[in-house]
Scaffold this motif. Sequence first.
Motif, short mmCIF file in Angstrom:
data_model
loop_
_atom_site.label_atom_id
_atom_site.label_comp_id
_atom_site.label_asym_id
_atom_site.label_seq_id
_atom_site.Cartn_x
_atom_site.Cartn_y
_atom_site.Cartn_z
N LEU A 1 35.61 33.61 49.27
CA LEU A 1 36.63 34.16 48.37
C LEU A 1 36.50 33.59 46.96
O LEU A 1 36.57 34.33 45.96
N ALA A 2 36.29 32.28 46.88
CA ALA A 2 36.20 31.63 45.56
C ALA A 2 34.90 32.00 44.86
O ALA A 2 34.88 32.22 43.64
N GLU A 3 33.79 32.05 45.60
CA GLU A 3 32.49 32.37 44.98
C GLU A 3 32.48 33.78 44.41
O GLU A 3 31.90 34.02 43.34
N LEU A 4 33.13 34.71 45.10
CA LEU A 4 33.19 36.10 44.62
C LEU A 4 34.31 36.32 43.62
O LEU A 4 34.44 37.41 43.06
N GLY A 5 35.15 35.31 43.39
CA GLY A 5 36.25 35.44 42.44
C GLY A 5 37.35 36.39 42.90
O GLY A 5 38.03 37.00 42.07
N LEU A 6 37.54 36.49 44.21
CA LEU A 6 38.54 37.41 44.76
C LEU A 6 39.93 36.80 44.82
O LEU A 6 40.89 37.50 45.12
N ASN A 7 40.06 35.53 44.52
CA ASN A 7 41.36 34.85 44.56
C ASN A 7 41.98 34.83 43.17
O ASN A 7 42.21 33.79 42.56
N ARG A 8 42.32 36.03 42.66
CA ARG A 8 42.93 36.15 41.35
C ARG A 8 44.17 37.02 41.43
O ARG A 8 44.19 38.04 42.14
N ASP A 9 45.24 36.62 40.70
CA ASP A 9 46.45 37.41 40.70
C ASP A 9 46.46 38.37 39.52
O ASP A 9 45.44 38.53 38.82
N ASP B 1 24.58 36.27 42.07
CA ASP B 1 24.19 34.87 41.90
C ASP B 1 24.04 34.24 43.28
O ASP B 1 24.93 33.52 43.75
N PRO B 2 22.95 34.50 43.97
CA PRO B 2 22.83 34.11 45.39
C PRO B 2 22.80 32.62 45.66
O PRO B 2 23.06 32.20 46.77
N ARG B 3 22.45 31.79 44.69
CA ARG B 3 22.43 30.34 44.86
C ARG B 3 21.71 29.92 46.15
O ARG B 3 22.34 29.47 47.12
N PRO B 4 20.40 30.07 46.19
CA PRO B 4 19.65 29.75 47.42
C PRO B 4 19.73 28.29 47.84
O PRO B 4 19.42 27.95 48.98
N ASP B 5 20.14 27.41 46.91
CA ASP B 5 20.26 25.99 47.27
C ASP B 5 21.51 25.70 48.10
O ASP B 5 21.60 24.67 48.77
#
Length: 460
Positions: free
Chosen positions: A301-309, A231-235
């Motif tokens: 981190l948040a955009e890729l969803g890597l901040n999950r326990d 989901d590159p979100r070019p905007d």
Amino acid sequence: MAIHLTNPPPGLYATKTPSQQQQQHRPAGSHAAAAAAATVAMPQTASAASSSVAVKKNMRQAAPVVVARRRTTAVESGGVALASVWREVQGERDWEGMVEGTAEEELHPLLRGEIVRYGELVAATYKAFDLDAASKRYLNCKYGKARMLDEVGMAGAGYEVTRYIYAAPDLAAGPPCPSRWIGYVAVATDEAVRRLGRRDIVVSFRGTVTGSEWVANMMSSLAPARFDPADPRPDVKVESGFLSVYTSDDATCRFTCGSCRNQLLSEVTRLIAKHKHEDVSVTLAGHSMGSSLALLLGYDLAELGLNRDARGRAVPITVFSFAGPRVGNTAFKDRCDELGVKVLRVVNVNDPITKLPGIFLNENSRVLGGKLELPWSSSCYTHVGVELALDFFKARDPACVHDLEAYLGLLKCPKVTKVMKEGEDLFSKAKKIVLEQSFDTWRWQMAAIQVGGLVQALGM
């Protein structure tokens, strides 16, 4: 518009019995017992002389800065444990209640202490930076990871450095730029966890030093971030120079491999996975250009969803920005807000760097008459998060108005650094402020090398 926050979250100001304190904001897991007992010792301040502080949120329209004076309350003498309210201090509620909505707004002492603490972790990057041209570690860290914090006078910081981070901008003109030490990743020790109420992962970034970094800072065109391939979100666009420092790779670096981004994502996600069964926070702090890298990492981190326990819960991400410039456009700000990336921007209202880039096209020039969105609104730079404005002097000395130690000196010693605008020679007062602080030699070295780098970048 300026925000006057009037409703403090429970437990921050009200007097409670010990049983009530144990029940409120109790951390999960093994830290619960320690949370009720752990407290943070705050620096003592005087009520007669204090700093000027203002807090505002970034809205769609221009927001004037409201200046307020510091007061002392009983909370500063103890009674509220950081471990019991750490989520509020990290911005879970956008720092509502951290400031009283009275005629004399007040920065909560726990928040003040945490801002200073993270600022000192950023200052460590400057103190450990090797400015000796004859050294084999020139423009890199002088010390190994195991002893770096000890060497810069922070043996009791409560963090273990786990990785050094290197970065190099990719400039279209000129030869490839070598990677330089830009900061470090650290994690709270077991002892610090009992005081903080969670396992804190910290990433600290220094500001601009080298000529190539100055050139990157001046690349003020916006470029799509495109961090998520699905989901590159070019905007969503960010300053191309900061993006270059964050994403460029130097295959010749002898200290590490991969871009600054890859180094950071791999180390932070490794630490989150290692402590996935604990309460964890990710705190990103930086000065000047470093604050831009901190914000890019938080968004990434948040955009890729890597901040999950381990339970799939979002690990809170907080950015403490010191003297930071604008990073992206309105879509970038909106996306950070949507993802829950919390940003507290500590700025000197007289610091010109905090007004860049986007001197003309910024959040104040998006809308005409408060209603009509202008055609160039998508190209306007916009600040992210909540602003904590420090108004301590008007001076022509750039080493003072943008200096991290001057920022921290104000926050730690508001009695010394207060400047009242009553016709006094503010430049003289600024000089007095600097002389009264215990600045180390590195501050003057950094000022000299930054000016030299700017001159080189401009080709003077």
